[in-house]
Design an enzyme around this catalytic site. Structure first.
Site, PDB file in Angstrom:
ATOM      1  N   HIS A 313       0.852  -1.198   0.000  1.00  0.00           N
ATOM      2  CA  HIS A 313       0.000   0.000   0.000  1.00  0.00           C
ATOM      3  C   HIS A 313       0.876   1.232   0.000  1.00  0.00           C
ATOM      4  O   HIS A 313       1.953   1.246   0.614  1.00  0.00           O
ATOM      5  CB  HIS A 313      -0.898   0.023   1.244  1.00  0.00           C
ATOM      6  N   ASP A 370      -7.984  -5.138  -0.239  1.00  0.00           N
ATOM      7  CA  ASP A 370      -8.420  -5.976  -1.372  1.00  0.00           C
ATOM      8  C   ASP A 370      -8.116  -7.449  -1.200  1.00  0.00           C
ATOM      9  O   ASP A 370      -8.555  -8.265  -2.014  1.00  0.00           O
ATOM     10  CB  ASP A 370      -7.755  -5.460  -2.656  1.00  0.00           C
TER      11      ASP A 370
HETATM   12  C1  SDX Z   1      -6.068   0.275  -3.051  1.00  0.00           C
HETATM   13  O1  SDX Z   1      -4.257   4.802  -2.132  1.00  0.00           O
HETATM   14  C2  SDX Z   1      -5.220   4.167  -1.511  1.00  0.00           C
HETATM   15  O2  SDX Z   1      -5.637   4.523  -0.440  1.00  0.00           O
HETATM   16  C3  SDX Z   1      -5.748   2.964  -2.270  1.00  0.00           C
HETATM   17  C4  SDX Z   1      -6.809   2.140  -1.534  1.00  0.00           C
HETATM   18  C5  SDX Z   1      -8.093   2.917  -1.309  1.00  0.00           C
HETATM   19  O3  SDX Z   1      -8.819   2.575  -0.372  1.00  0.00           O
HETATM   20  O4  SDX Z   1      -8.392   3.801  -2.161  1.00  0.00           O
HETATM   21  O5  SDX Z   1      -6.293   1.709  -0.293  1.00  0.00           O
HETATM   22  C6  SDX Z   1      -7.204   0.897  -2.351  1.00  0.00           C
HETATM   23  O6  SDX Z   1      -5.802   0.621  -4.168  1.00  0.00           O
HETATM   24  C7  SDX Z   1      -5.209  -0.714  -2.274  1.00  0.00           C
HETATM   25  C8  SDX Z   1      -3.998  -1.219  -3.121  1.00  0.00           C
HETATM   26  C9  SDX Z   1      -4.531  -2.258  -4.116  1.00  0.00           C
HETATM   27  N1  SDX Z   1      -3.439  -2.643  -5.069  1.00  0.00           N
HETATM   28  C10 SDX Z   1      -2.844  -3.843  -4.967  1.00  0.00           C
HETATM   29  O7  SDX Z   1      -3.038  -4.659  -4.054  1.00  0.00           O
HETATM   30  C11 SDX Z   1      -1.888  -4.129  -6.125  1.00  0.00           C
HETATM   31  C12 SDX Z   1      -0.606  -4.762  -5.579  1.00  0.00           C
HETATM   32  N2  SDX Z   1       0.104  -3.720  -4.795  1.00  0.00           N
HETATM   33  C13 SDX Z   1       1.131  -2.962  -5.486  1.00  0.00           C
HETATM   34  O8  SDX Z   1       0.884  -2.729  -6.847  1.00  0.00           O
HETATM   35  C14 SDX Z   1       1.617  -1.751  -4.679  1.00  0.00           C
HETATM   36  O9  SDX Z   1       1.827  -2.205  -3.402  1.00  0.00           O
HETATM   37  C15 SDX Z   1       0.774  -0.501  -4.627  1.00  0.00           C
HETATM   38  C16 SDX Z   1       0.449   0.007  -5.975  1.00  0.00           C
HETATM   39  C17 SDX Z   1      -0.473  -0.742  -3.856  1.00  0.00           C
HETATM   40  C18 SDX Z   1       1.593   0.565  -3.881  1.00  0.00           C
HETATM   41  O10 SDX Z   1       2.707   0.767  -4.626  1.00  0.00           O
HETATM   42  P1  SDX Z   1       3.779   1.930  -4.290  1.00  0.00           P
HETATM   43  O11 SDX Z   1       3.445   2.639  -3.041  1.00  0.00           O
HETATM   44  O12 SDX Z   1       3.963   2.749  -5.526  1.00  0.00           O
HETATM   45  O13 SDX Z   1       5.044   1.127  -3.974  1.00  0.00           O
HETATM   46  P2  SDX Z   1       5.988   0.497  -5.049  1.00  0.00           P
HETATM   47  O14 SDX Z   1       5.195  -0.045  -6.217  1.00  0.00           O
HETATM   48  O15 SDX Z   1       7.065   1.478  -5.332  1.00  0.00           O
HETATM   49  O16 SDX Z   1       6.558  -0.783  -4.258  1.00  0.00           O
HETATM   50  C19 SDX Z   1       7.686  -0.652  -3.398  1.00  0.00           C
HETATM   51  C20 SDX Z   1       8.407  -1.985  -3.536  1.00  0.00           C
HETATM   52  C21 SDX Z   1       8.789  -2.301  -4.984  1.00  0.00           C
HETATM   53  O17 SDX Z   1       9.918  -3.167  -4.936  1.00  0.00           O
HETATM   54  P3  SDX Z   1      11.424  -2.458  -5.105  1.00  0.00           P
HETATM   55  O18 SDX Z   1      11.397  -1.713  -6.429  1.00  0.00           O
HETATM   56  O19 SDX Z   1      11.585  -1.541  -3.906  1.00  0.00           O
HETATM   57  O20 SDX Z   1      12.371  -3.634  -5.095  1.00  0.00           O
HETATM   58  O21 SDX Z   1       7.536  -3.060  -3.129  1.00  0.00           O
HETATM   59  C22 SDX Z   1       7.299  -3.920  -4.247  1.00  0.00           C
HETATM   60  C23 SDX Z   1       7.631  -3.126  -5.481  1.00  0.00           C
HETATM   61  O22 SDX Z   1       7.992  -3.999  -6.548  1.00  0.00           O
HETATM   62  N3  SDX Z   1       5.883  -4.293  -4.186  1.00  0.00           N
HETATM   63  C24 SDX Z   1       5.401  -5.513  -4.412  1.00  0.00           C
HETATM   64  C25 SDX Z   1       4.013  -5.421  -4.191  1.00  0.00           C
HETATM   65  N4  SDX Z   1       3.711  -4.167  -3.850  1.00  0.00           N
HETATM   66  C26 SDX Z   1       4.866  -3.466  -3.858  1.00  0.00           C
HETATM   67  N5  SDX Z   1       6.005  -6.678  -4.767  1.00  0.00           N
HETATM   68  C27 SDX Z   1       5.186  -7.749  -4.920  1.00  0.00           C
HETATM   69  N6  SDX Z   1       3.835  -7.747  -4.716  1.00  0.00           N
HETATM   70  C28 SDX Z   1       3.231  -6.591  -4.351  1.00  0.00           C
HETATM   71  N7  SDX Z   1       1.935  -6.594  -4.139  1.00  0.00           N
END
Ligand code: SDX
Length: 435
Positions: A313, A370
């Site tokens: 998140h 989710d």
């Molecule tokens: C919602 O903003 C809100 O409030 C949203 C929400 C709401 O109520 O409106 O809470 C609802 O959208 C919840 C999130 C739902 N999305 C997912 O579950 C999709 C999977 N999650 C990721 O795509 C990610 O965690 C995000 C998009 C939710 C957040 O991404 P960020 O903050 O941009 O962080 P990032 O992508 O830069 O990740 C940081 C690191 C990365 O690795 P490095 O480059 O540091 O090595 O964490 C990794 C990412 O690759 N990572 C994951 C991951 N989520 C982040 N790796 C594997 N699986 C994951 N789910």
């Protein structure tokens, strides 16, 4: 001193021989911001903050999140209390108008919801014209905009309290009907109309699953679960879809058009579409027998675009408090009823693996709202492709609350971020035969 105004605290920005000073803004819970509204006028600089990770777009009194402590409050009320004690209409009123409704206000609001549950009969042909395979989110954003076209007078009066109140009730009531009709159209069943005798959530389940061909009794346990699910989705401050509603609404586009923009933003798998992706991942694991450790390795593999949907998140760097509410709700539902689902065991095992995995721990990746919502909706009979629609039904009051807060703020302006240009410098025209 009112939250948000710290006349004394300043931040200094030094560039070469120049020094600029900007006021510090302090929130109710002592969060700090630097107000750089005059930065470009003072220095010619703009800030760069990809994805707005560190940028506050507004002050807001609607929702407070503490990502480190896993706190979520709507207008000061903890999400745990609201999910357990409030109704979804009560929570919608709280978000939009700022206070829990009195008995009289709630009765009047419920009556408006009942009276405005129908969608114009002309829209029936729209549902039937769509292919059965059409994604219900595509139908939802189209129809919710069309509903605005059937109420042109709101465009003139939408700033008047009574017209706004009617628009709010119309949107919150009709989105349920549109969602249920989209589902019925996709399975080729006749539409079931709203029932004036049923509560908000019972009405939705009835429109979704009853039919003259089968005896469907709305299960009170599922009504309670749906009520809590919609409440935990109702708002989440400046998330992608809410910021989109504010962006579109800042041009003074009407509320229906702004809401449709929010529905489109929510559809993305990184945002509201994650619940469908998370459930589909669990189904793939169940059907294919993919070892869970292989799923974890794929999620960590930078060369693989797969992410473990429902984990991670932007704000929560601890367990999403909504996921905790839903996990408890699921255990209660499954313990006290005839429901059982092998996906639950897979989800619990996946969570345990992730919470003990160095990659996930280093990056503070915890279950978000989710991860478990899909299993609860599945227990109600709601299919995977309807999950983001369910998210939209829940989030609608939050979108409306932010749209209203922005329109009630006389200082709000049309949103227009700046950029740093990195394209070609000036160059002369090249005639076609010389290219
Ligand atoms: C919602 O903003 C809100 O409030 C949203 C929400 C709401 O109520 O409106 O809470 C609802 O959208 C919840 C999130 C739902 N999305 C997912 O579950 C999709 C999977 N999650 C990721 O795509 C990610 O965690 C995000 C998009 C939710 C957040 O991404 P960020 O903050 O941009 O962080 P990032 O992508 O830069 O990740 C940081 C690191 C990365 O690795 P490095 O480059 O540091 O090595 O964490 C990794 C990412 O690759 N990572 C994951 C991951 N989520 C982040 N790796 C594997 N699986 C994951 N789910």
């Amino acid at each position: 001193m009112r939250a948000g105004d710290s006349m004394s605290e300043k931040v200094k920005l030094i560039y070469g021989s120049h020094e600029y000073s900007y006021p510090v803004v302090t929130g109710t819970e002592n969060e700090k911001g630097v107000d750089i509204s005059s930065l470009r006028k003072d220095s010619g600089f703009v800030t760069m903050d990809y994805g707005y990770l560190n940028t506050g777009s507004t002050k807001s009194s609607i929702t407070f999140i503490d990502g480190e402590k896993g706190i979520l409050r709507y207008r000061g009320y903890n999400i745990e209390d609201l999910a357990e004690k409030a109704s979804f209409p009560e929570t919608a009123w709280l978000l939009i108008y700022g206070e829990l409704p009195t008995d009289e206000q709630l009765t009047a609001f419920r009556r408006l919801l009942t009276e405005n549950a129908l969608v114009h009969e002309n829209l029936q042909s729209f549902f039937r014209a769509m292919p059965p395979s059409a994604h219900p989110m595509g139908i939802l954003c189209s129809i919710m905009n069309a509903i605005g076209l059937f109420t042109p007078r709101f465009y003139d009066d939408e700033n008047k309290a009574d017209a706004f109140g009617l628009m709010v009730a119309s949107l919150i009531s009709k989105i349920r009907t549109v969602a249920a009709f989209a589902y019925k159209a996709s399975i080729g069943e006749p539409f079931v109309y709203p029932d004036a005798e049923k509560s908000y959530c019972a009405n939705f389940l009835n429109m979704m699953f009853s039919s003259k061909a089968r005896n469907y009794e709305v299960d009170p346990l599922l009504v309670k679960a749906l009520n809590a699910l919609l409440i935990v989705h109702a708002d989440h401050e400046q998330n992608c879809s809410t910021s989109t509603v504010r962006m579109v609404g800042s041009s003074h586009a009407n509320l229906y058009a702004s809401i449709c923009a929010g529905i489109c933003a929510l559809w993305g798998p990184l945002h509201g579409g994650a619940n469908q992706a998370a459930l589909e991942t669990l189904l793939q694991i169940q059907q294919s027998g993919i070892p869970l450790r292989d799923v974890m390795e794929r999620a960590k593999d930078k060369k693989d675009s797969f992410k473990l949907s429902g984990f991670g998140h932007r704000v929560y760097k601890s367990y999403d408090p909504r996921a905790k509410v839903l996990k408890n709700l699921m255990q209660e539902l499954f313990n006290h009823s005839h429901f059982s689902d092998p996906l639950l065991d897979i989800a619990f095992e996946l969570e345990q693996l992730a919470l003990s995995d160095e990659y996930f721990k280093e990056r503070n990746l915890y279950p978000n709202v989710d991860f478990y919502s899909g299993i609860l909706y599945r227990a109600m009979g709601i299919p995977a492709n309807m999950l983001t629609v369910m998210f939209a039904i829940g989030r609608l009051p939050g979108w409306i609350a932010h749209w209203k807060e922005m329109h009630d703020d006389p200082s709000s302006k049309i949103n227009r971020p700046r950029q740093i240009y990195t394209g070609p410098a000036e160059r002369a025209w090249i005639p076609l035969n010389n290219r």
